[in-house]
Motif scaffolding. Structure first.
Motif, PDB file in Angstrom:
ATOM      1  N   LYS A 109      48.532  43.798  28.114  1.00  0.00           N
ATOM      2  CA  LYS A 109      48.678  44.351  29.783  1.00  0.00           C
ATOM      3  C   LYS A 109      48.777  46.132  29.928  1.00  0.00           C
ATOM      4  O   LYS A 109      48.738  46.326  31.421  1.00  0.00           O
ATOM      5  N   ALA A 110      48.860  46.975  28.369  1.00  0.00           N
ATOM      6  CA  ALA A 110      48.390  47.902  28.604  1.00  0.00           C
ATOM      7  C   ALA A 110      47.265  48.604  29.671  1.00  0.00           C
ATOM      8  O   ALA A 110      46.614  48.968  30.231  1.00  0.00           O
ATOM      9  N   LYS A 111      46.160  47.478  29.520  1.00  0.00           N
ATOM     10  CA  LYS A 111      44.415  47.324  30.022  1.00  0.00           C
ATOM     11  C   LYS A 111      44.814  47.259  31.501  1.00  0.00           C
ATOM     12  O   LYS A 111      44.445  47.807  32.321  1.00  0.00           O
ATOM     13  N   VAL A 112      45.763  46.018  31.603  1.00  0.00           N
ATOM     14  CA  VAL A 112      46.379  45.901  33.228  1.00  0.00           C
ATOM     15  C   VAL A 112      46.685  47.004  34.025  1.00  0.00           C
ATOM     16  O   VAL A 112      46.564  48.000  35.249  1.00  0.00           O
ATOM     17  N   ASP A 113      48.252  47.491  33.692  1.00  0.00           N
ATOM     18  CA  ASP A 113      48.647  48.392  33.538  1.00  0.00           C
ATOM     19  C   ASP A 113      48.007  49.683  33.901  1.00  0.00           C
ATOM     20  O   ASP A 113      48.292  50.926  34.827  1.00  0.00           O
ATOM     21  N   SER A 114      47.016  50.017  33.240  1.00  0.00           N
ATOM     22  CA  SER A 114      45.963  51.334  33.334  1.00  0.00           C
ATOM     23  C   SER A 114      44.715  51.366  34.207  1.00  0.00           C
ATOM     24  O   SER A 114      44.562  52.429  34.562  1.00  0.00           O
ATOM     25  N   GLY A 115      44.886  50.484  35.158  1.00  0.00           N
ATOM     26  CA  GLY A 115      44.252  50.364  36.292  1.00  0.00           C
ATOM     27  C   GLY A 115      43.065  48.935  36.041  1.00  0.00           C
ATOM     28  O   GLY A 115      41.903  48.703  36.767  1.00  0.00           O
ATOM     29  N   ALA A 116      42.741  48.030  35.620  1.00  0.00           N
ATOM     30  CA  ALA A 116      41.972  46.694  35.328  1.00  0.00           C
ATOM     31  C   ALA A 116      42.475  46.100  36.435  1.00  0.00           C
ATOM     32  O   ALA A 116      43.404  45.181  36.565  1.00  0.00           O
ATOM     33  N   ASP A 117      41.546  45.157  36.827  1.00  0.00           N
ATOM     34  CA  ASP A 117      41.583  44.476  38.007  1.00  0.00           C
ATOM     35  C   ASP A 117      41.271  42.778  38.120  1.00  0.00           C
ATOM     36  O   ASP A 117      41.645  42.106  38.813  1.00  0.00           O
ATOM     37  N   PHE A 118      40.819  42.275  36.371  1.00  0.00           N
ATOM     38  CA  PHE A 118      40.720  41.112  36.639  1.00  0.00           C
ATOM     39  C   PHE A 118      40.333  40.860  35.367  1.00  0.00           C
ATOM     40  O   PHE A 118      39.993  42.306  34.251  1.00  0.00           O
ATOM     41  N   ILE A 119      41.130  40.258  34.459  1.00  0.00           N
ATOM     42  CA  ILE A 119      40.605  39.342  33.298  1.00  0.00           C
ATOM     43  C   ILE A 119      39.212  38.577  33.058  1.00  0.00           C
ATOM     44  O   ILE A 119      39.636  37.607  33.619  1.00  0.00           O
ATOM     45  N   VAL A 120      38.302  38.433  31.716  1.00  0.00           N
ATOM     46  CA  VAL A 120      37.609  36.849  32.100  1.00  0.00           C
ATOM     47  C   VAL A 120      38.075  37.436  30.100  1.00  0.00           C
ATOM     48  O   VAL A 120      37.688  37.970  29.673  1.00  0.00           O
ATOM     49  N   THR A 121      37.810  36.056  29.885  1.00  0.00           N
ATOM     50  CA  THR A 121      37.901  35.354  28.633  1.00  0.00           C
ATOM     51  C   THR A 121      37.173  34.763  27.525  1.00  0.00           C
ATOM     52  O   THR A 121      36.166  34.752  27.775  1.00  0.00           O
TER      53      THR A 121
END
Length: 609
Positions: free
Chosen positions: A171-183
């Protein structure tokens, strides 16, 4: 175009393909041909990996530049923190920007070779979060890229954090500006769906793209899942156990399993996008998409049983609209074992000789064709995996011999040069391997002679049923320079009956092969196909593995204090021993190689240390 924009515009299912920069020039050139063929399947984008410690930095940038600029395919360039400082991060981002790349997958990366723990080169780049934050805070790069980050539904291998703590980091990565997640890859769909619901409940709303790895061979499946810490459901283990000796069935099962997983993720998870870890192979991905009905068919699917086992191709439907990725809810921000040359198990085989599209259909070991894009196959997101030594730390040469003997005898299931137990194939030559090991010649690769056994043989069979397989006997081991000189002299006297390659950590090479000579040591003859040569030994492939083999000694030594006896022992072995490969061309005589080593040369009487 930025991927987040393409996600929003997509009206149906979509997918991305991942490739790694090949280790040879020939493989690099041929990967471009492979990518051009797979581009016909209309992927939303392709991903280019960044090797551990920046080991493939130049190749990654070159390949990403070609795919983006020359082929016009939207490209996601991986970028890791390992061995990176602000200047090198800026250089990589500028290079990507200059060729039109608008998508970055930000990763922490693995430790460089020879280091036990991950230690940042620049304290400003310790986690993937730091890369995301840096890019988003940069006046030069803040809006230049869509940023992706990784997630680990089965947990990060080696992590000491709980699942809740890992979700906090995500969540910290997303809140810092990540647009999408690859698992990371996974095979437990139930656990993935539970995890997906959990991260959504924690307020992570950006698109999640599941990583899908089609199973290519049983040995590569074991290796990758072990290194990634992937949980394998018992049902899949049972299914593979019953077919692990039939490469065609394993490949077909991998296609069927991927189709079933994707359909469940679509129907139960509402997902539309998927990320295929190709390992630089193409046929399985193509067949999966054809069965799903998501891509135009370019070739007849050879095994109709696959399609029958998963049902007719259907367009996906969704049953959970709350989890569909849309603009409304998206934010801005071996078993092959030692006998099949396991130390670097990967998809490195060679298919039909004159048809590049079929290369690697039945990868069968480390010594593949250096022309193959999959030669030296890497593990996901960062180079060859690190193998933790099993058992007590050695302090003498006798300890190394004991460890090798314990592995060969089955007392331990792995050791630094093999992540999986000794194979059944090795039992055919086990007395000879033990004989070598007892003298201090530590074998790390071998195979017995095979003269036309059925391809479905439970011990040495591979490829489609109804064929016949052949093997020249070879053995590979570490030895002193005096033994190398003795071998070189003896092999020179037998006039081409035996060949050898020997290399040391300093880069010296001794061999009976010419630069361009290629020695097919495993091949198969199958109905309706040309001869398939799945294992080839020649200078370039040997030297590539030689470098890897000596780096394993470095890895092992790194677990000791610099002044310790264990560190000095292992670094001494690395710096004084040679890696030797001896191949006998008489594949009809199972004793030919061993008679040559033990009787003709008289190695039992030689000083092996």
């Amino acid at each position: 175009m930025k991927l987040i924009e393409k996600f929003e515009q997509a009206r149906g299912p979509f997918y991305t393909f991942e490739f790694f920069p090949p280790r040879t020039d020939q493989g690099f050139s041929n990967l471009l041909l492979r990518i051009s063929r797979l581009a016909d399947l209309k992927p939303l984008a392709i991903n280019i990996t960044w090797g551990a410690g920046g080991s493939t930095k130049d190749r990654t940038l070159e390949l990403a530049s070609l795919t983006q600029k020359e082929y016009g395919i939207d490209t996601v360039m991986h970028l890791t923190c390992t061995n990176m400082v602000q200047g090198s991060v800026d250089d990589a981002l500028r290079a990507a920007k200059e060729v039109g790349i608008q998508n970055i997958l930000a990763l922490r990366g693995d430790p460089p070779r020879g280091e036990e723990y991950w230690i940042p080169t620049d304290p400003r780049f310790t986690h993937a979060l730091d890369l995301v934050s840096y890019i988003r805070s940069s006046s030069e790069f803040f809006d230049a890229f869509a940023l992706g980050v990784a997630a680990y539904p089965d947990g990060h291998a080696g992590s000491v954090h709980s699942e809740d703590e890992e979700i906090d980091h995500l969540k910290a990565k997303v809140d810092s500006g990540a647009d999408f997640i690859v698992t990371q890859l996974f095979f437990d769909v139930d656990n993935f769906l539970r995890w997906l619901q959990k991260i959504r409940s924690r307020g992570i709303t950006v698109p999640v793209i599941p990583g899908v790895l089609p199973i290519q061979t049983y040995a590569s499946f074991l290796r990758v899942t072990k290194l990634c810490g992937t949980h394998i459901p018992d049902s899949i283990c049972a299914d593979l156990e019953s077919i692990k000796h039939d490469d065609q069935q394993v490949k077909d099962y991998g296609i069927s399993l991927a189709v079933k997983m994707i359909r469940r993720l679509v129907e139960e998870g509402g997902l539309r996008g998927f990320h295929f870890c190709t390992l630089n192979l193409e046929k399985s991905v193509q067949n999966i998409l054809e069965i799903l009905g998501w891509a135009p068919s370019h070739a007849k699917i050879h095994n109709r049983l696959i399609a029958e086992s998963v049902g007719p191709a259907e367009q996906p439907t969704t049953t959970n609209p709350d989890l569909i990725v849309t603009p409304a809810n998206a934010t801005s921000s071996a078993a092959n074992g030692l006998a099949s040359h396991v130390p670097v198990e990967g998809d490195t085989g060679k298919g039909e000789v004159n048809y590049a599209a079929t290369w690697d259909e039945f990868p069968n070991g480390r010594f593949g064709d250096v022309n193959s894009p999959a030669f030296g196959s890497q593990d996901l997101w960062g180079g060859f995996g690190r193998i933790t030594p099993n058992g007590p730390h050695p302090s003498t040469l006798a300890d190394i011999t004991t460890l090798n003997l314990r592995f060969l005898s089955g007392e331990i299931s792995s050791y630094p040069f093999s992540p999986v137990p000794l194979s059944n194939e090795s039992q055919l030559i086990l007395p000879h391997l033990l004989r070598l090991a007892k003298h201090g010649w530590w074998p790390v690769g071998s195979q017995p002679a095979v003269d036309g056994l059925p391809s479905d043989d439970n011990t040495v069979g591979w490829g489609p049923a109804g064929g016949y397989v052949y093997q020249k006997p070879f053995v590979e081991f570490f030895a002193s320079v005096s033994i190398v000189d003795k071998l070189e002299k003896a092999i020179g006297a037998v006039n081409g009956v035996v060949d050898f390659l020997a290399g040391n950590n300093a880069g010296e090479l001794k061999t009976s092969l010419q630069d361009t000579e290629r020695n097919a040591v495993t091949w198969g003859v199958f109905p309706g196909q040309e001869i398939i040569q799945s294992t080839i030994i020649e200078q370039e492939s040997f030297l590539t593995w030689k470098d890897e083999a000596f780096s394993i000694w470095t890895d092992w030594a790194s677990q000791f204090h610099p002044d310790s006896q264990g560190r000095q022992l292992l670094e001494g072995i690395r710096d004084t021993r040679w890696l030797v490969n001896v191949t006998h061309h008489d594949f009809r005589n199972p004793d030919a190689l061993w008679r040559f080593l033990f009787e003709d040369i008289g190695l039992d009487d030689a000083s092996l240390t």
